[in-house]
Write a protein that holds these residues in place. Sequence first.
Motif, PDB file in Angstrom:
ATOM      1  N   UNK A   1      -5.154   2.762   0.925  1.00  0.00           N
ATOM      2  CA  UNK A   1      -4.898   1.740   1.954  1.00  0.00           C
ATOM      3  C   UNK A   1      -4.836   0.337   1.379  1.00  0.00           C
ATOM      4  N   UNK A   2      -5.032   0.229   0.071  1.00  0.00           N
ATOM      5  CA  UNK A   2      -4.972  -1.056  -0.617  1.00  0.00           C
ATOM      6  C   UNK A   2      -3.769  -1.060  -1.570  1.00  0.00           C
ATOM      7  N   UNK A   3      -3.238  -2.219  -1.885  1.00  0.00           N
ATOM      8  CA  UNK A   3      -2.125  -2.262  -2.846  1.00  0.00           C
ATOM      9  C   UNK A   3      -2.539  -1.652  -4.185  1.00  0.00           C
ATOM     10  N   UNK A   4      -1.623  -0.941  -4.807  1.00  0.00           N
ATOM     11  CA  UNK A   4      -1.885  -0.327  -6.101  1.00  0.00           C
ATOM     12  C   UNK A   4      -0.966  -0.876  -7.177  1.00  0.00           C
ATOM     13  N   UNK A   5      -0.925  -0.202  -8.278  1.00  0.00           N
ATOM     14  CA  UNK A   5      -0.041  -0.570  -9.388  1.00  0.00           C
ATOM     15  C   UNK A   5       1.397  -0.218  -9.005  1.00  0.00           C
ATOM     16  N   UNK A   6       2.271  -1.203  -8.970  1.00  0.00           N
ATOM     17  CA  UNK A   6       3.647  -0.984  -8.520  1.00  0.00           C
ATOM     18  C   UNK A   6       4.443  -0.248  -9.600  1.00  0.00           C
ATOM     19  N   UNK A   7       5.072   0.869  -9.212  1.00  0.00           N
ATOM     20  CA  UNK A   7       5.898   1.635 -10.148  1.00  0.00           C
ATOM     21  C   UNK A   7       7.377   1.611  -9.755  1.00  0.00           C
TER      22      UNK A   7
END
Length: 777
Positions: A340-346
């Motif tokens: 539910x939180x931003x993660x590492x953008x791929x």
Amino acid sequence: MLHYLEQEARAAHARTRILNVSRRTMLGVTASGFALAAFVRPAGAFAPYKTGGESMPHGLRTDPSVFVSIDREGNVTIVAHRSEMGTGSRTSLPMVLADEMGADWDRVKIVQAEGDEPKYGNQDTDGSRSMRHHIQSMRQMGASMRYMLEEAAASRLDVPRSEVKTGVHEVIHGPSGQTLGFGELAEHLVREQPDMPYVGVPAFEDLTFKDESEFRYIGKGEVSITDLFDITTGRAVYGADVTLPGMKYAVIARPPVVGGRPIRYDDSAARAVEGVETVLGLEGSTPPAKFAPLGGIAVIASNTWSAIQGRDLLEIEWDDGPNASYNSEAYLEEMRQTARQPGKVVREKGDVDGAFSSAAKTFAAEYSQAHMAHIPMEPPVAIASVKDGKCEIWACVQSPYGTRTDVADALKMSPDDVTVHVTLLGGGFGRKSKCDFVIEAALLSRMVGAPVRVQWTREDDVHHSFNHTTSVERIEVALDAAGKVTGWKHNSVAPSILSTFAPDSGHQFFIESGMGHADMPFDIANVRADNGKAMAHTRIGWFRSVSNIPRAFAVQSFAAELANELGRDQKEVLLELIGPARKLDPKAEGFPDDFWNYGEVYENYPIDTGRLSNVLEMAAEAVGWGKDLPEGEGIGLAVHRSFVTYVACGLRTKIVDGKITVPETHFAVDCGYAANPERIRSQMEGAAVMGMTLALFSGLTFEDGRVMQSNFYDYDVVRSDNFPQNVQVHLVDNPFSVHAAGVGEPGVPPFAPALANAIFNATGKRLRDMPFGDTLS
């Protein structure tokens, strides 16, 4: 039906047997005939189109002298260099060579290669790539053989080569009608006959290839499985069927928690068991340890039963190590919060934040999947004999050369001193690409000074495997006032396979991201794929279809949920999301620089949305999408591209007293050219069984770092009283010019979401967490 199968099997048995071919045995096989002279071509020999095969370790081999021999009677022996675990590669690849060569399949014998990639090229049987990587090299070697036989016949008859042509297991001189059998020409194919003209291996540019219309076996699906008779009559040699003189039997008490170790143990009761000969400590490993054994206490006996009985009586105090507090239920909630939180953008395409800030409406859902075990019907087993500075192994492995090098490292030997014989595999699914069980056998054999068979029990396999990762997949969309999707966010949270090989960063790597996450093919202007951090607390390993399983489940379930939210037809919404037929431009789509296309050259295997939509339409029509059904029944659809193959699943479920049944399943498959349709259909039928097992039952739970399941009584599979029935496979009829793609794995991912969607359509209940269980409350 059984009579027919046995009849076909006996015909196959008359021309085949299970052997492991080596430099020594190849001479034995051809003692009454002729093997081709050695002619080593470079690993990257020219091919009509490039595949990922050229970049695999040790690449491809196209030298027929390594793979083919002919004896004086004309019998042809072809080497199978891939492991056989039900995919049919031991049949299909030699079949391609034989057909291009002109050999009569009834006069072909198959022998199994030992682990030797410098000789045979890459031997890793995984990634659904046996046919897609090797169909060209097999055809090239077949064409080389045909050229050489024709050259030999022309020399023998003293006529121009243009006047002869290969028929079925013979070469025919057109003007005279004279024929020469393969056996009569074999002696011209070796250097060892000084008084005979020698025919060398031709250059690629001198070869001609058969037209599709000339194929007798390729694309026909009429060739019986090489080992069918032995398998159906119990004669087949699997790992546990190998015995050696003086062989000892071992089972091992392994740490119940990954990273644990024994502090102290009492083996007095174990040693008192009749048949138990000794008890030995086996050094363990700490992640990341690749495929090194977990370690533990080994009981060595004169038979397996005594070894098991002795192990049960060991009294061991364990230090559970850093994963002692691992609890899968709490970990699942932790992954949900991370998702539910931003993660590492791929992947980033367009203005995702702008799309969401201006949205008329947003919609989100989360999907989870538990850790899974492979549970092949044959648990891991290996026999090793270490003697006089050499090690010889018999094992059911998917990576025979990888096994050879890993065992050599463990024993501090040269790989040249290790020989790996490959038996049939009683199922693999990725588990047997890891050779920890083979290393155990080799280490114990060296310690006891005798051949040792290490047998894993079903409980060992469930407790101590390399598990399929657990995951949470959160998808959120932005919608405009007309209900059109303007933004898409997908956060995937799962411990990574990379933690098995390198220090754990908690993030997935590019191969996992390329399985339905970073490569999501929908026609949406603004897309973000990110990856939340999740540390591994158990061994993570390759599993049939790998990360495609949770991704297809999430994306295809979500598409159906979105259609319901919008009050629209699921198929129409899914087709709208896929968009017009096009070949995706990775750069324009915002794919990462390290975008993984299953190791294939993208120009030859692009993401083609037209093919994706086509199989969806085929499956929907076959299953009767839109027709009225009785209460308690529902149809579900799902479609997914994996291993460069497009598969749609349409199935009908029927809920009987709360129990989930699947009376009808349809797969539509576009795998490029279908070299062996019979095996493709078998793979899809197996995918339905495995897909239903994964959806309903496959879930490991951990408490205090320990796996809570043990055997089929609490880690169930679909059984004869409830399995997917009436499985129909519809193949897209592609010409040979459409490159062959993967088959072994792509049928699995779309099954679970199709089932979840069907259950919703039957009951109104949405299932988002795998496994579902087989009964609805």
